[in-house]
Design a protein around this motif. Sequence first.
Motif, mmCIF file in Angstrom:
data_model
loop_
_atom_site.group_PDB
_atom_site.id
_atom_site.type_symbol
_atom_site.label_atom_id
_atom_site.label_comp_id
_atom_site.label_asym_id
_atom_site.label_seq_id
_atom_site.Cartn_x
_atom_site.Cartn_y
_atom_site.Cartn_z
ATOM 1 N N LEU A 105 0.805 -1.224 0.000
ATOM 2 C CA LEU A 105 0.000 0.000 0.000
ATOM 3 C C LEU A 105 0.840 1.278 0.000
ATOM 4 N N PHE A 106 2.043 1.213 0.572
ATOM 5 C CA PHE A 106 2.909 2.388 0.699
ATOM 6 C C PHE A 106 4.290 2.092 0.113
ATOM 7 N N PRO A 107 4.401 1.814 -1.172
ATOM 8 C CA PRO A 107 5.691 1.403 -1.728
ATOM 9 C C PRO A 107 6.788 2.454 -1.614
ATOM 10 N N LYS A 108 6.432 3.713 -1.612
ATOM 11 C CA LYS A 108 7.436 4.782 -1.529
ATOM 12 C C LYS A 108 7.232 5.636 -0.286
ATOM 13 N N ASN A 109 6.524 5.069 0.703
ATOM 14 C CA ASN A 109 6.231 5.769 1.956
ATOM 15 C C ASN A 109 5.515 7.096 1.718
ATOM 16 N N VAL A 110 4.657 7.115 0.715
ATOM 17 C CA VAL A 110 3.856 8.288 0.407
ATOM 18 C C VAL A 110 2.662 8.309 1.359
ATOM 19 N N ALA A 111 2.349 9.472 1.885
ATOM 20 C CA ALA A 111 1.181 9.588 2.762
ATOM 21 C C ALA A 111 -0.074 9.288 1.956
ATOM 22 N N VAL A 112 -0.984 8.553 2.570
ATOM 23 C CA VAL A 112 -2.243 8.203 1.924
ATOM 24 C C VAL A 112 -3.337 9.046 2.557
ATOM 25 N N ALA A 113 -4.171 9.648 1.727
ATOM 26 C CA ALA A 113 -5.285 10.432 2.251
ATOM 27 C C ALA A 113 -6.291 9.474 2.885
ATOM 28 N N ARG A 114 -6.453 9.589 4.189
ATOM 29 C CA ARG A 114 -7.416 8.753 4.908
ATOM 30 C C ARG A 114 -7.759 9.424 6.218
ATOM 31 N N ASP A 115 -8.938 9.111 6.681
ATOM 32 C CA ASP A 115 -9.370 9.593 7.982
ATOM 33 C C ASP A 115 -9.227 8.463 8.971
ATOM 34 N N PHE A 116 -8.827 8.803 10.183
ATOM 35 C CA PHE A 116 -8.706 7.820 11.240
ATOM 36 C C PHE A 116 -9.864 7.969 12.222
ATOM 37 N N ILE A 117 -10.282 6.867 12.774
ATOM 38 C CA ILE A 117 -11.170 6.862 13.928
ATOM 39 C C ILE A 117 -10.340 6.291 15.063
ATOM 40 N N PHE A 118 -10.242 7.027 16.160
ATOM 41 C CA PHE A 118 -9.441 6.595 17.301
ATOM 42 C C PHE A 118 -10.346 6.178 18.450
ATOM 43 N N THR A 119 -9.946 5.117 19.140
ATOM 44 C CA THR A 119 -10.671 4.647 20.309
ATOM 45 C C THR A 119 -9.670 4.390 21.423
ATOM 46 N N LYS A 120 -9.928 4.990 22.575
ATOM 47 C CA LYS A 120 -9.112 4.717 23.751
ATOM 48 C C LYS A 120 -9.727 3.504 24.443
ATOM 49 N N ASN A 121 -8.923 2.468 24.689
ATOM 50 C CA ASN A 121 -9.407 1.240 25.305
ATOM 51 C C ASN A 121 -9.098 1.237 26.804
ATOM 52 N N ASN A 122 -9.860 0.475 27.557
ATOM 53 C CA ASN A 122 -9.712 0.437 29.011
ATOM 54 C C ASN A 122 -8.371 -0.109 29.481
ATOM 55 N N ASP A 123 -7.690 -0.870 28.646
ATOM 56 C CA ASP A 123 -6.422 -1.485 29.049
ATOM 57 C C ASP A 123 -5.205 -0.608 28.754
ATOM 58 N N GLY A 124 -5.418 0.650 28.379
ATOM 59 C CA GLY A 124 -4.307 1.549 28.082
ATOM 60 C C GLY A 124 -3.882 1.526 26.629
#
Length: 161
Positions: A105-124
């Motif tokens: 997916l990242f053959p030349k370490n190019v940034a890919v346009a994408r949105d992240f969804i982050f979740t903080k989990n109870n275990d840290g």
Amino acid sequence: MPLFPQKQSDNPLLDAKLTPTACEWLADPHSLTRKLREYTNDQIQFKVISRGEWQLTNGEKKIWTRHIQWCLNKALWIDAQVMIPEASMRPELKNLGETPIGELLFPKNVAVARDFIFTKNNDGSWTRESMVFYKEKPIYIRETFLAEFFLQIGLRPRCKL
């Protein structure tokens, strides 16, 4: 007036008071594979836990899944799942073997346009989910950064997760 109270920020990483460096690791749109290898001088171990094709309940569509882990010195750092809908499947994706999908997916370490969804989990741990497009077709990636990851790279949060 909204029915539910508004968050202080739309960025849960800022709300969690993670260090700026920890936020950079989690929100980096470049290749995680490359970043892990560079950070550990290629000492990180990649392991495929399972892979296979699953039939969805409607019986018509299939999804290909892959469960992988990144470990250093036998300590689990990142646990991840990749899900590829049948319409997105390409032979090179199905035949990755023991190769991380990030290399494709990242053959030349190019940034890919994408949105992240982050979740903080109870275990840290923290989970980030994203949709990456390969040859204009979606691939879903879910990566859980375990507490050991933050401990080992010295990115402990400013406050308890």
